[in-house]
Structure formats: C-alpha cells, structure tokens
Write an enzyme that holds these catalytic residues in place. Structure first.
Site, PDB file in Angstrom:
ATOM      1  N   ARG A 121       4.480  18.621   1.782  1.00 16.47           N
ATOM      2  CA  ARG A 121       5.232  20.073   1.143  1.00 16.47           C
ATOM      3  C   ARG A 121       4.570  20.460  -0.236  1.00 16.47           C
ATOM      4  O   ARG A 121       5.456  21.704  -0.806  1.00 16.47           O
ATOM      5  CB  ARG A 121       6.740  19.748   1.042  1.00 16.47           C
ATOM      6  CG  ARG A 121       7.471  19.447   2.216  1.00 16.47           C
ATOM      7  CD  ARG A 121       7.664  20.981   3.035  1.00 16.47           C
ATOM      8  NE  ARG A 121       8.724  21.642   2.571  1.00 16.47           N
ATOM      9  CZ  ARG A 121       9.909  21.876   2.804  1.00 16.47           C
ATOM     10  NH1 ARG A 121      10.183  21.163   3.859  1.00 16.47           N
ATOM     11  NH2 ARG A 121      10.427  22.584   2.412  1.00 16.47           N
TER      12      ARG A 121
ATOM     13  N   ARG B 295      -9.298   8.199  -0.754  1.00 18.29           N
ATOM     14  CA  ARG B 295     -10.252   8.524   0.127  1.00 18.29           C
ATOM     15  C   ARG B 295     -10.743   9.918  -0.354  1.00 18.29           C
ATOM     16  O   ARG B 295     -10.322  10.543  -1.288  1.00 18.29           O
ATOM     17  CB  ARG B 295      -9.348   9.082   1.384  1.00 18.29           C
ATOM     18  CG  ARG B 295      -8.715   7.841   2.059  1.00 18.29           C
ATOM     19  CD  ARG B 295      -8.049   8.360   3.631  1.00 18.29           C
ATOM     20  NE  ARG B 295      -9.229   8.647   4.443  1.00 18.29           N
ATOM     21  CZ  ARG B 295      -9.463   7.790   5.420  1.00 18.29           C
ATOM     22  NH1 ARG B 295      -9.094   6.756   5.568  1.00 18.29           N
ATOM     23  NH2 ARG B 295     -10.672   8.115   6.147  1.00 18.29           N
TER      24      ARG B 295
ATOM     25  N   ASN C 140       0.671  -1.227   0.164  1.00 14.53           N
ATOM     26  CA  ASN C 140      -0.187   0.174   0.055  1.00 14.53           C
ATOM     27  C   ASN C 140       0.883   1.182   0.075  1.00 14.53           C
ATOM     28  O   ASN C 140       1.619   1.490   1.115  1.00 14.53           O
ATOM     29  CB  ASN C 140      -1.029  -0.056   1.303  1.00 14.53           C
ATOM     30  CG  ASN C 140      -1.895   1.092   1.466  1.00 14.53           C
ATOM     31  OD1 ASN C 140      -1.431   2.393   1.022  1.00 14.53           O
ATOM     32  ND2 ASN C 140      -2.873   1.021   1.819  1.00 14.53           N
TER      33      ASN C 140
ATOM     34  N   GLU D 122     -11.056  -9.214   2.918  1.00 12.76           N
ATOM     35  CA  GLU D 122      -9.852  -9.007   3.558  1.00 12.76           C
ATOM     36  C   GLU D 122     -10.134  -8.939   5.025  1.00 12.76           C
ATOM     37  O   GLU D 122     -10.849  -8.004   5.418  1.00 12.76           O
ATOM     38  CB  GLU D 122      -9.397  -7.588   3.066  1.00 12.76           C
ATOM     39  CG  GLU D 122      -7.846  -7.334   3.774  1.00 12.76           C
ATOM     40  CD  GLU D 122      -7.308  -5.918   3.283  1.00 12.76           C
ATOM     41  OE1 GLU D 122      -7.416  -5.667   1.967  1.00 12.76           O
ATOM     42  OE2 GLU D 122      -6.797  -5.334   4.143  1.00 12.76           O
TER      43      GLU D 122
ATOM     44  N   ASP E  90      -0.090   4.480  -0.052  1.00 12.32           N
ATOM     45  CA  ASP E  90      -0.639   5.693   0.361  1.00 12.32           C
ATOM     46  C   ASP E  90       0.394   6.705   1.082  1.00 12.32           C
ATOM     47  O   ASP E  90       0.155   7.884   0.452  1.00 12.32           O
ATOM     48  CB  ASP E  90      -1.667   5.377   1.270  1.00 12.32           C
ATOM     49  CG  ASP E  90      -2.960   4.666   0.664  1.00 12.32           C
ATOM     50  OD1 ASP E  90      -3.035   4.445  -0.371  1.00 12.32           O
ATOM     51  OD2 ASP E  90      -3.706   4.213   1.458  1.00 12.32           O
ATOM     52  N   HIS E  91       1.155   6.165   2.000  1.00  9.65           N
ATOM     53  CA  HIS E  91       2.113   7.103   2.797  1.00  9.65           C
ATOM     54  C   HIS E  91       3.283   7.544   2.040  1.00  9.65           C
ATOM     55  O   HIS E  91       3.808   8.748   2.542  1.00  9.65           O
ATOM     56  CB  HIS E  91       2.192   6.440   4.130  1.00  9.65           C
ATOM     57  CG  HIS E  91       0.765   6.458   4.706  1.00  9.65           C
ATOM     58  ND1 HIS E  91       0.048   7.281   5.079  1.00  9.65           N
ATOM     59  CD2 HIS E  91       0.305   5.178   5.160  1.00  9.65           C
ATOM     60  CE1 HIS E  91      -0.945   7.006   5.614  1.00  9.65           C
ATOM     61  NE2 HIS E  91      -0.988   5.628   5.713  1.00  9.65           N
TER      62      HIS E  91
ATOM     63  N   ARG F 179      -6.728  13.031   0.772  1.00  2.00           N
ATOM     64  CA  ARG F 179      -5.512  13.216   1.773  1.00  2.00           C
ATOM     65  C   ARG F 179      -4.288  12.844   1.319  1.00  2.00           C
ATOM     66  O   ARG F 179      -3.184  13.148   1.801  1.00  2.00           O
ATOM     67  CB  ARG F 179      -5.668  13.110   3.239  1.00  2.00           C
ATOM     68  CG  ARG F 179      -5.832  11.638   3.411  1.00  2.00           C
ATOM     69  CD  ARG F 179      -5.977  11.260   5.155  1.00  2.00           C
ATOM     70  NE  ARG F 179      -7.537  11.563   5.533  1.00  2.00           N
ATOM     71  CZ  ARG F 179      -7.957  11.202   6.807  1.00  2.00           C
ATOM     72  NH1 ARG F 179      -7.147  10.224   7.322  1.00  2.00           N
ATOM     73  NH2 ARG F 179      -9.108  11.061   6.978  1.00  2.00           N
ATOM     74  N   HIS F 180      -4.211  11.486   0.695  1.00  2.00           N
ATOM     75  CA  HIS F 180      -2.872  10.955   0.306  1.00  2.00           C
ATOM     76  C   HIS F 180      -3.081  10.873  -1.356  1.00  2.00           C
ATOM     77  O   HIS F 180      -2.423  11.807  -2.265  1.00  2.00           O
ATOM     78  CB  HIS F 180      -2.314   9.908   0.943  1.00  2.00           C
ATOM     79  CG  HIS F 180      -3.502   8.834   1.419  1.00  2.00           C
ATOM     80  ND1 HIS F 180      -4.204   8.328   0.614  1.00  2.00           N
ATOM     81  CD2 HIS F 180      -3.614   8.516   2.836  1.00  2.00           C
ATOM     82  CE1 HIS F 180      -5.162   7.404   1.508  1.00  2.00           C
ATOM     83  NE2 HIS F 180      -4.714   7.523   2.658  1.00  2.00           N
TER      84      HIS F 180
ATOM     85  N   THR G 243      -6.994   6.200  10.026  1.00  2.00           N
ATOM     86  CA  THR G 243      -6.959   5.201   9.042  1.00  2.00           C
ATOM     87  C   THR G 243      -8.228   4.483   9.316  1.00  2.00           C
ATOM     88  O   THR G 243      -9.043   4.583  10.429  1.00  2.00           O
ATOM     89  CB  THR G 243      -5.794   4.387   9.466  1.00  2.00           C
ATOM     90  OG1 THR G 243      -5.728   3.388   8.402  1.00  2.00           O
ATOM     91  CG2 THR G 243      -5.698   3.803  11.005  1.00  2.00           C
ATOM     92  N   THR G 244      -8.464   3.508   8.435  1.00  2.00           N
ATOM     93  CA  THR G 244      -9.777   2.617   8.228  1.00  2.00           C
ATOM     94  C   THR G 244      -9.658   2.015   9.650  1.00  2.00           C
ATOM     95  O   THR G 244      -8.881   1.460  10.270  1.00  2.00           O
ATOM     96  CB  THR G 244      -9.594   1.791   7.311  1.00  2.00           C
ATOM     97  OG1 THR G 244      -9.206   2.237   6.237  1.00  2.00           O
ATOM     98  CG2 THR G 244     -11.105   1.057   7.077  1.00  2.00           C
TER      99      THR G 244
ATOM    100  N   GLY H 203       1.168  -1.451   4.453  1.00  2.00           N
ATOM    101  CA  GLY H 203       1.317  -0.040   4.073  1.00  2.00           C
ATOM    102  C   GLY H 203       2.421   0.769   4.772  1.00  2.00           C
ATOM    103  O   GLY H 203       3.507   0.814   4.778  1.00  2.00           O
TER     104      GLY H 203
ATOM    105  N   GLU I 214      -8.665   0.420  -3.125  1.00  2.00           N
ATOM    106  CA  GLU I 214      -9.381   0.395  -1.799  1.00  2.00           C
ATOM    107  C   GLU I 214     -10.247   1.682  -1.633  1.00  2.00           C
ATOM    108  O   GLU I 214      -9.817   2.517  -1.988  1.00  2.00           O
ATOM    109  CB  GLU I 214      -8.355   0.461  -0.599  1.00  2.00           C
ATOM    110  CG  GLU I 214      -8.883   0.330   0.634  1.00  2.00           C
ATOM    111  CD  GLU I 214      -7.804   0.520   1.720  1.00  2.00           C
ATOM    112  OE1 GLU I 214      -6.688  -0.073   1.547  1.00  2.00           O
ATOM    113  OE2 GLU I 214      -8.070   0.975   2.507  1.00  2.00           O
TER     114      GLU I 214
ATOM    115  N   HIS J  74      -5.513   3.831  -1.446  1.00  2.00           N
ATOM    116  CA  HIS J  74      -6.935   4.122  -0.895  1.00  2.00           C
ATOM    117  C   HIS J  74      -7.243   5.434  -1.357  1.00  2.00           C
ATOM    118  O   HIS J  74      -6.537   6.433  -1.053  1.00  2.00           O
ATOM    119  CB  HIS J  74      -6.861   3.974   0.563  1.00  2.00           C
ATOM    120  CG  HIS J  74      -8.123   4.229   1.148  1.00  2.00           C
ATOM    121  ND1 HIS J  74      -8.597   3.839   2.595  1.00  2.00           N
ATOM    122  CD2 HIS J  74      -9.384   4.678   0.736  1.00  2.00           C
ATOM    123  CE1 HIS J  74      -9.694   4.567   2.938  1.00  2.00           C
ATOM    124  NE2 HIS J  74     -10.224   4.791   1.731  1.00  2.00           N
TER     125      HIS J  74
END
Ligand code: PXP
Length: 248
Positions: free
Chosen positions: A17, A44, A6, A151, A8-9, A48-49, A99-100, A214, A69, A42
C-alpha cells in the site's frame, strides 16, 4: 541451534500500500524480544520487499545475528561491505522467480566467487554462507572456496508430495549436513519451513546452527501474533531435544 527470522514479507505487506507500516524493523525487534537469535533479510535487485534504508535501520537495531541474504552482484557487494552484517548468505537470484528457487551451482560460480566475492566480504570480517542443495560436490567446493558456512536448501523437503519423498529428502539433508560438518563448515538451513515440517527436520538432521524461517512464520503471526509465533517455532526446536540459543 537457533532461530533466525526472515522479515522480508513484513516489508512485502508494507509495500503493498506504499505506507510506512507494518515496519519490518519493529517486527525484527519483536522477534528478538521473543527469543529469535537474529534476523535475516534478502535485499533483492528489484527491491520488491526490503529496501536500502531498511538494511541500514536493521543494522542499527538488531542485537543478535544479522544475516544479509543476497545475490553476489557488484551492487549488493558494495552495500553489504558498507553495512557489514555478521553474515552474508549468497543465493542465486533471477528476476522472474517468486522466491529463491534452488541452491548455488558451485561449479559455475567457483572461480568468480574466489576472485571477486570471497576476498571482499572476508576482508570486512563478514562470515560467508553459501545457499546449497544437499549435493556433495557443491558442499566440497564450498569448503574448498574457504566459506565458513553453508545453508542447506530445505525447499524440496518442505514441498515433498509424499511422506516417502520427505524421508528421502531428509536423508539427503542429513548426509549433506554430516559432510559439511566433517569439512569444518557451519551448517545452516532454510526455505519453506513451517510449524508442521520443522520438527522432523531438526530431529533428523544433525549439526544445524541457524534455522532461517520467513514466509510461513510471518503468515502464522497474522493469527497468533508475532511474539507467540516465534515462541511456537522455538518450542518445536526445544521439543526435538536440541539446545536452542537466543540473544536474550
Ligand atoms: N533461506 C534462503 C536462502 C531464502 O532465500 C529464503 C527465502 O527468502 C529463506 C531461507 C526463507 O524461506 P521461507 O520464506 O520459505 O521461510
């Protein structure tokens, strides 16, 4: 069993930035080169990511399994059926959560999913996976709905406060995996997994197919590098004596 990363991060860090780096698509490429069997993201509602253009670029670049996701909103269904990933993992989503936080409540969503969600995804050939806590009633309803996969939410196992609690959670996950397998569902798992807790999960829970990791993996990559880190996670799966698959 196979590792899906994952990413996302990677996007969280980029967005911090407002620059174009680190690029989550570049990270996806490195993960696949290092042996990951696919990529999860994911998208969202609040973006946000991962952002919309990331999704389309991932679709172009990812050679293995692409797992989208998402919450089952009209907006996400429109994007998902346009992108056509291999897999859509449906999750509950609330704006305030970091997070979820838990699996879907199948009793609550069943009618809506049956009428509005499942036909739209399946008509595009997208495999549906439902993010669930290891609750027998939810797993049975997932099979009744006609989803291909679930899952299992491993967050409670990952956050267990004592070895005793972790053992209890592993048993719930094992029973859930066995039930889902008996019902013909593919069993995936994810949330909160890291280099310390992955081994016991894959040793104790049968029938696992995709393992989605992730936050911890991306954090480990700061110290070990992304390629080495992916190798470490796959190494743990192999060490547990399970056959791993990559897209290489
Ligand atoms: N699976 C699902 C359904 C998730 O929501 C998440 C978090 O985005 C993950 C797996 C990955 O969890 P983590 O980032 O804790 O590894």
């Amino acid at each position: 069993m196979q590792l899906l990363v994952n990413i996302d991060h990677i996007a969280t860090l980029r967005n911090a930035r407002g620059e174009g780096y680190p690029d989550p698509i570049r990270a996806a490429r490195v993960c696949e080169e290092a042996g990951a069997a696919g990529i999860v993201f994911h998208l969202r509602g609040d973006r946000r990511h991962i952002r919309d253009d990331d999704v389309y670029r991932l679709k172009e670049v990812v050679r293995g399994r692409l797992d989208f996701e998402m919450a089952a909103t009209e907006e996400m269904l429109t994007i998902c059926t346009d992108v056509v990933p291999e897999l859509a993992t449906l999750v509950p989503e609330s704006r305030e959560e970091l997070t979820t936080e838990g699996g879907l409540n199948m009793k609550t969503v069943f009618d809506d999913f049956r009428e509005r969600v499942v036909p739209r995804l399946q008509e595009k050939g997208i495999v549906i996976s439902l993010f669930l806590d290891p609750v027998p009633d939810d797993i049975e309803r997932a099979a009744e709905l006609g989803a291909e996969a679930i899952e299992l939410h491993t967050g409670r196992y990952a956050n267990a406060e004592s070895p005793e609690d972790a053992r209890k959670e592993l048993k719930r996950l094992r029973d859930g995996a066995e039930l889902a397998h008996r019902l013909g569902l593919t069993v995936n798992a994810g949330h909160g997994l890291n280099l310390k807790n992955l081994g016991a999960l894959v040793e104790n829970v049968p029938h696992l197919h995709d393992i989605s990791i992730g936050h911890a993996l991306v954090s480990d990559a700061l110290f070990y590098g992304l390629k080495t880190t992916v190798g470490k996670y796959i190494g743990i799966m192999k060490q547990a004596g399970v056959e791993t698959k990559s897209n290489q």
